[in-house]
Design a protein around this motif. Structure first.
Motif, PDB file in Angstrom:
ATOM      1  N   UNK A 256       2.403  15.149  -5.552  1.00 50.97           N
ATOM      2  CA  UNK A 256       2.153  15.339  -4.129  1.00 50.97           C
ATOM      3  C   UNK A 256       3.305  14.812  -3.275  1.00 50.97           C
TER       4      UNK A 256
ATOM      5  N   UNK B 132       4.752  16.893  -0.530  1.00 50.77           N
ATOM      6  CA  UNK B 132       3.776  17.418   0.423  1.00 50.77           C
ATOM      7  C   UNK B 132       4.118  16.920   1.821  1.00 50.77           C
TER       8      UNK B 132
ATOM      9  N   UNK C 267      -4.593   3.737  -5.960  1.00 54.72           N
ATOM     10  CA  UNK C 267      -3.905   2.674  -5.217  1.00 54.72           C
ATOM     11  C   UNK C 267      -4.774   1.428  -5.178  1.00 54.72           C
ATOM     12  N   UNK C 268      -6.048   1.634  -4.852  1.00 50.47           N
ATOM     13  CA  UNK C 268      -6.970   0.495  -4.752  1.00 50.47           C
ATOM     14  C   UNK C 268      -7.043  -0.238  -6.081  1.00 50.47           C
TER      15      UNK C 268
ATOM     16  N   UNK D  72      -6.009   7.515  -3.376  1.00 49.83           N
ATOM     17  CA  UNK D  72      -6.538   6.274  -2.805  1.00 49.83           C
ATOM     18  C   UNK D  72      -7.195   5.395  -3.866  1.00 49.83           C
ATOM     19  N   UNK D  73      -7.968   6.037  -4.730  1.00 47.45           N
ATOM     20  CA  UNK D  73      -8.651   5.296  -5.782  1.00 47.45           C
ATOM     21  C   UNK D  73      -7.691   4.576  -6.690  1.00 47.45           C
TER      22      UNK D  73
ATOM     23  N   UNK E   9       2.781  18.212   4.756  1.00 52.34           N
ATOM     24  CA  UNK E   9       1.791  18.545   5.762  1.00 52.34           C
ATOM     25  C   UNK E   9       0.599  17.596   5.718  1.00 52.34           C
ATOM     26  N   UNK E  10       0.108  17.337   4.517  1.00 49.10           N
ATOM     27  CA  UNK E  10      -1.083  16.510   4.405  1.00 49.10           C
ATOM     28  C   UNK E  10      -0.732  15.042   4.608  1.00 49.10           C
ATOM     29  N   UNK E  11      -1.561  14.333   5.373  1.00 47.82           N
ATOM     30  CA  UNK E  11      -1.251  12.939   5.666  1.00 47.82           C
ATOM     31  C   UNK E  11      -1.464  12.045   4.455  1.00 47.82           C
ATOM     32  N   UNK E  12      -0.720  10.951   4.429  1.00 46.22           N
ATOM     33  CA  UNK E  12      -0.918   9.899   3.435  1.00 46.22           C
ATOM     34  C   UNK E  12      -2.356   9.407   3.569  1.00 46.22           C
ATOM     35  N   UNK E  13      -2.995   9.099   2.465  1.00 43.77           N
ATOM     36  CA  UNK E  13      -4.316   8.471   2.552  1.00 43.77           C
ATOM     37  C   UNK E  13      -5.474   9.438   2.660  1.00 43.77           C
ATOM     38  N   UNK E  14      -5.210  10.744   2.566  1.00 42.41           N
ATOM     39  CA  UNK E  14      -6.309  11.702   2.676  1.00 42.41           C
ATOM     40  C   UNK E  14      -6.700  12.284   1.322  1.00 42.41           C
TER      41      UNK E  14
ATOM     42  N   UNK F 281       0.831  -1.203   0.000  1.00 42.76           N
ATOM     43  CA  UNK F 281       0.000   0.000   0.000  1.00 42.76           C
ATOM     44  C   UNK F 281       0.870   1.259   0.000  1.00 42.76           C
ATOM     45  N   UNK F 282       1.872   1.284   0.874  1.00 42.78           N
ATOM     46  CA  UNK F 282       2.742   2.458   0.947  1.00 42.78           C
ATOM     47  C   UNK F 282       3.593   2.598  -0.308  1.00 42.78           C
TER      48      UNK F 282
ATOM     49  N   UNK G 298       3.116   5.772  -2.684  1.00 47.11           N
ATOM     50  CA  UNK G 298       4.199   6.722  -2.884  1.00 47.11           C
ATOM     51  C   UNK G 298       4.424   6.995  -4.371  1.00 47.11           C
TER      52      UNK G 298
END
Lengths: 251, 342
Positions: free
Chosen positions: A110, A113, A128-129, A125-126, A115-120, A97-98, A102
């Motif tokens: 991104x 980036x 990756x899935x 996400x789409x 500041x913004x968390x991974x997965x947000x 997943x990571x 990445x």
């Protein structure tokens, strides 16, 4: 036909040894092009120059008509040139997943980036899935890569390269070392790549080469021996002598 | 449940706060009220923890080894000292930030030397830079006070309101607040795509570049940030002790930091904090038992840790609590300390 990837008079020497000799290669847009040759022919050295890991002593490399000879590795990736490695080059401690997340984040810009968390990000996400399910990695997405069976790692290796959404993909012996039972997954994945992705395949396995490629270049001692459609190459007496002859001896 | 939201959920798994973490910070805060006579040593631990967290950012996440992290600590310490001594920036928090920025500038400038080469080169380059600065500080004694250090530093009240007291209470809570805020920032950074890319670079720089990560740029960025953290730790040192002497650059300081991270573990941010507590307590314990040979025992503990392995030690330490809890609740204890990945 447009040319996706081209080398012009590529030359690479290690000390006194010429490992790439005046190599001019053209890979057409959307081609399934195979680069074959006996052991030590310098196939991986060519890949390393195409991707920027090694700098050629002279000659030029063009990606879709643009000179990329002096670009660093990561910039070539962002221009649409991605690769897999002959020996898996993954992140042992990271999960699939990571790893894929990445690659997708970097492509979308991104990656820096902080500041913004991974997965947000839903778009990331789409993707990756989608990749995880295409490469049969959903069930192991949270496990450290080092703990995965070799076949799964091999799939991840290819998935990472695809995550960069390449327009030109270099596959360096994708099925190398994969046990017979898991080969099918790999071959199916390689076979189902979209046609607009240009593929340059480096392979030892002749079954795979002849079932997959529509054009074959034969490299011997760093120089181009011959090039053509599979039937022609298979009939070429020179190739038989240098390459297939050697195989016959092996058998 | 769609797969994409499932992926998002799992991607944020590590970024979510765990109960153990909340408990950890509550315990630290409680210590401030429980041991009013021990402010000085506790403040010392907080500084060391912040300094160790700084090294963890580059070592635990990006895989950059350093034997000269004291360079940034020292620059921060002298910067804070000079700012206060000459009344350039009187307000401590502002001075703290300026001192951190000074270290950050040095970090950025030297990062170009450090990102080249392999581990051994990096060890030597970082060590060299710290030694160089120590020598410079000694040479320019008209500015730094030479071997006497900066003396007569008087700290102004924080925000012009809260004065530093002689028991070190203000110093402790001030340091704790700084540590916590910088921890929050670091936590945010390591769970971002940027933070993940650092772990990727540490794991496999070849592949990292092959997916489009600008490896050098990322390393420069984190090295610069870590220098800022170390500078803040150094500035806290000066502000809470009102002295800055040449030993802020000392190699022992950098080496101790490595030991702290060996004890606490790297790559999960708490390693530096837990390691700092254990390291200082061991130091106290051994120096009361054998004032002369305490370093022998510290050394022995380190060898044991490295040989046995931290994860196995965690299991052993939790063996008894597990037994008890299993008797009462019929299940295993939850490990409050996340396992490091090294």
């Amino acid at each position: 036909m447009t040319i996706a990837l081209e080398t012009q008079n590529l030359e690479k020497q290690f000390g006194g040894l010429r490992v790439t000799r005046d190599l001019s290669l053209k890979v057409e847009q959307g081609a399934r092009h195979a680069l074959i040759g006996p052991n030590g022919a310098g196939k991986t050295t060519v890949i390393n120059q195409l991707t920027g890991v090694l700098k050629p002593n002279s000659g030029r490399i063009l990606l879709e008509g643009q000179d990329i000879t002096d670009l660093p590795v990561h910039k070539r990736v962002l221009r649409g040139l991605s690769r897999t490695f002959q020996i898996n080059q993954l992140y042992p401690d990271l999960t699939p997943l990571e790893t894929i997340g990445l690659a997708v984040s970097e492509r979308l810009g991104h990656g820096g980036d902080w500041w913004r968390r991974m997965g947000t990000r839903n778009d990331v996400n789409g993707e990756i899935a989608d990749l995880l399910s295409r490469f049969h990695l959903l069930d192991v997405m949270n496990e450290a890569t080092v703990t995965l069976p070799y076949g799964k790692q091999r799939l991840l290796e290819i998935a990472v390269a695809i995550a960069a959404k390449p327009r030109v993909l270099l596959l360096d012996e994708p099925a190398a070392g994969v046990p017979e039972s898991e080969r099918h997954d790999i071959l199916a994945v390689v076979g189902s790549l979209p046609r607009d992705v240009t593929v340059l395949l480096i392979e030892h396995d002749m079954d795979l080469v002849f079932s997959f490629a529509d054009r074959i270049s034969v490299l011997v001692s760093g120089a181009l021996l011959t090039e053509g459609p599979p039937e022609e190459v298979a009939r070429d007496p020179q190739v038989k002598a240098v390459y297939l002859g050697e195989e016959a001896v092996d058998v | 449940m769609s797969t994409a939201s499932d992926v998002g959920y799992h991607a944020q798994r590590q970024a979510r706060w765990h109960y153990g973490e909340i408990a950890f910070w509550l315990i630290v805060l409680a210590c401030g009220f429980a041991f009013p006579s021990r402010y000085l040593i506790m403040t010392d631990i907080l500084r060391l923890a912040l300094f160790a967290m700084s090294l963890d950012l580059i070592l635990g996440y990006a895989g950059i080894v350093s034997l000269g992290h004291a360079a940034f600590f020292g620059v921060g310490a002298y910067a804070a000292g000079l700012l206060a001594l000459h009344g350039i920036v009187k307000e401590p928090v502002l001075a703290l930030i300026v001192a951190g920025l000074a270290a950050m500038v040095l970090g950025f400038a030297t990062s170009f030397l450090v990102i080249r080469g392999v581990d051994l080169t990096r060890l030597m380059v970082t060590l060299g830079i710290a030694l160089l600065l120590e020598a410079l500080a000694e040479r320019f004694s008209n500015i730094t006070g030479g071997t006497d250090g900066l003396q007569g530093i008087e700290m102004q009240p924080i925000f012009g309101e809260i004065p530093f007291d002689m028991f070190g209470k203000t110093g402790f809570f001030y340091s704790l607040a700084v540590l916590f805020l910088l921890f929050l920032l670091a936590r945010r950074v390591v769970h971002s795509p940027f933070g993940l890319s650092l772990r990727a670079i540490k794991n496999n720089p070849l592949r990292a570049a092959a997916i489009g990560i600008p490896v050098n740029r990322r390393l420069i960025a984190i090295y610069t940030l870590a220098a800022f953290y170390a500078g803040i730790a150094g500035a806290l040192f000066t502000q809470t002790t009102a002295i800055a002497s040449l030993d802020v650059f000392a190699m022992e300081r950098s080496a101790d930091l490595m030991l702290v991270l060996v004890i606490g573990g790297t790559g999960y941010l708490y390693g530096g904090l837990i390691g700092a507590v254990i390291f200082r307590m061991l130091q106290e314990l051994f120096s009361t038992i054998t004032p002369q040979y305490w370093q022998f025992w510290i050394g022995l503990v380190l060898v044991v840790i490295v040989l046995v392995g931290r994860q196995r030690l965690h299991r052993w330490v939790l063996y008894v609590p597990n037994l008890i809890i299993r008797q009462i609740a019929g299940r295993k204890a939850i490990v409050a300390v996340p396992e490091s990945d090294s």
